[in-house]
Design an enzyme around this catalytic site. Structure first.
Site: not given
Lengths: 394, 394
Positions: A207, A332
């Protein structure tokens, strides 16, 4: 103080749209029941969950809302798709690509330590998976092929429908079905997802990449696809994902995808225009710039550029001081000093790869933002190059 | 229409406190960066995360904030504690109790299918684990003991410090350390958690049980405790839990625990009073009621009661029609027609177990709520009993 704040890291994460926050709010303080509870408080929550699932299924053109599993993030969706499927089918062989997100790559690396065989398919210079190699690697043992929809660093769109066709053809004569998963984290809200047209069995989204909240994702699991849970507990989400459902997050994600889908054409048009302006500006103003994003086949939000004799990390920090947020690759992987494996896979040499930054545009960006970047960036690159022994030796 | 809405299912889930929602809001629209990003948007998010982690560590008296791993729910925390520890230590044998939550029990059942040995320790009639059996079951192969802090159905508090002492004594002469995990999902915010005093290595909590948001939990991992990630992806949360951190959720959970800890004495006093009033009322007004919760050793929020010749499910539905929300057991197990394994473990016969409901009190409940329940419940029990062939034959 920076003259302007310009967030150009929308592939790392986006803000949550106020309309989405508003849609979520009732589920904190009013409709707060546990969707597994039988009483009206629980049933009100369950109704919201059922509605969200139905809506979400429609938004990606799933056949049935039963095909939607709500998860806590894209990473969980990817792990569940691959590990859950292998476990349920007693699968042995995985095929993926060299430029997948860590959520897929590290899952595959882990599975190798468990004895599974994994093939990592190379890509061409624009990042497109080599279909001939993919075909060659398929064996009788192949259980899952996981190829991302669009790459998070360079934006390239993979030929999902084509791969799906190859798999379907093989499946028509095979004993062990090959299942097809795609990580659509970078395309949800940017390309109108149609799981039937894509022809995939499993699809992951998150999301917070399309103006929804962090901490919620989804996995589409086509009817008839066997999958085991990877976490163990209650019988939530059709027995596949235990834990009390995060209704506020689920409602928020669904609202965010609905809003994004409604605006997809206008937003892509705007992003394409801004990206073109940024690219042209960079090429005109900054010598020895290399565009790593294939404009003919990429999400309109991503522009990946290398600057000769520059450290991307220095550039990032100096841009940040001027209020401009970009990244050197995946968030990341930040903090890592290794050159990006994605850039390596498209053939960039390690030095050029180190001199790379990713701009990722979003709905809040304006022409003024790009003009500001084009005012600031050339000076910064020039300054960094002046300090570079390599550049000065040229 | 019901005269009053009374939510007495706070062990299933709680509403999110408005102060908590307010604390979360800035992290949706303002401080929305990815905590792994290097730029200021990312660093602002990271600062919030670091602050929350520090605060959370203090709230449970951890030695260091590095000992806190934020997760997506209590179930994930439990799975990570048990599976992650076994994987990191090459463990073989698990000891747990018969009345754990499904998040622990189903994880253990899954691990049995993978070849691990699991012992499920019985409990006495008040639900307290049989320490002599526990001691007997410990072998050289025992790697983890997982015993819940308080049970979600009957509220009994397990002797965690005592078990910890037993383990510490054994560990002082053993080669393979035994690690101790407790699922504190039902005690966080109700008992002031002190991980050092409890003497545990791993502890799970879930925000939505103490007026925090759904979709976020935490796992305490004592320094020196080896644990592997159970999901694979980016290097978030010290490499243990990949996925972009849900900052709003984490900040909300920390705020919720802080608020709960501050009010713990007054809330417990109020809950105890209301529970006593409810119990006394039930025993006075409803013949053949059996109190399954040991008032001398339980969280003050839970009252578990069986009514002879009554189906708990019917009771629940009829109470719901009067606006009163209770449960027949764990929300996660709802929909199941099996009698509760927790009630079975304390020696209740299946028929009595089926006639059971759990009231779980919360901070919003008042004396008027209890008075209303005591007005409604006796009539409902009477009505249900009138329809029961068993009751009429008596």
């Amino acid at each position: 103080m920076a003259k302007r704040k310009v967030y150009l890291d929308n592939s790392a994460t986006t803000y949550t749209r106020p309309e989405v926050v508003e849609a979520m709010l009732p589920y904190y303080t009013n409709i707060y029941g546990n969707a597994s509870s039988v009483h009206s408080f629980g049933q009100d929550a369950k109704n919201a969950l059922t509605e969200a699932r139905k809506k979400f299924a429609q938004l990606i053109n799933a056949e049935s809302s039963d095909e939607i599993i709500f998860t806590s993030c894209g990473t969980e969706s990817d792990n569940m798709a691959i590990i859950g499927l292998l476990e349920a089918t007693n699968g042995k062989h995985i095929i993926t690509s060299q430029l997948e997100h860590h959520a897929v790559l590290h899952t595959c690396k882990y599975l190798e330590t468990c004895g599974y065989k994994v093939d990592y398919i190379p890509v061409d210079s624009s990042g497109i998976i080599k279909l001939d190699v993919l075909k060659e690697k398929i064996t009788d043992d192949t259980t899952i092929i996981s190829i991302m929809h669009a790459n998070n660093e360079i934006g390239v769109i993979e030929p999902i429908e084509e791969i799906s066709k190859i798999i379907k053809e093989l499946n028509s004569t095979r004993k062990n079905q090959i299942f097809f998963h795609t990580d659509a984290v970078q395309t949800a809200g940017k390309i109108k997802l149609d799981v039937q047209k894509l022809g995939i069995d499993l699809l992951s989204v998150s999301a917070h990449k399309f103006y929804g909240p962090k901490g919620v994702g989804a996995l589409y699991v086509k009817q008839g696809t066997k999958i085991s849970p990877i976490l163990h507990g209650g019988h939530h989400e059709n027995g596949l994902k235990p834990g009390t459902e995060n209704i506020a997050g689920i409602v928020g994600m669904t609202k965010a995808l609905e809003l994004a889908n409604n605006e997809i054409e206008s937003e892509n048009k705007k992003c394409s225009m801004l990206r073109e302006k940024l690219k042209t500006g960079i090429l005109n103003l900054i010598p020895k710039s290399i565009i790593n994003t294939d404009f003919s086949n990429s999400v309109s939000s991503i522009l990946n550029v290398s600057f000769e004799s520059v450290e991307g990390e220095s550039l990032l920090l100096m841009l940040d001081m001027q209020g401009i947020a970009v990244s050197t690759g995946s968030a990341c992987a930040s903090g890592s000093t290794e050159p990006s494996y994605v850039l390596k896979s498209i053939g960039l040499d390690p030095v050029t790869a180190q001199g790379t930054i990713r701009f990722s545009l979003g709905r809040q960006n304006t022409h003024e933002d790009i003009a500001y970047v084009l005012e600031v960036l050339p000076k910064i690159v020039e300054k960094v190059r002046q300090m570079s022994p390599v550049w000065n030796k040229r």
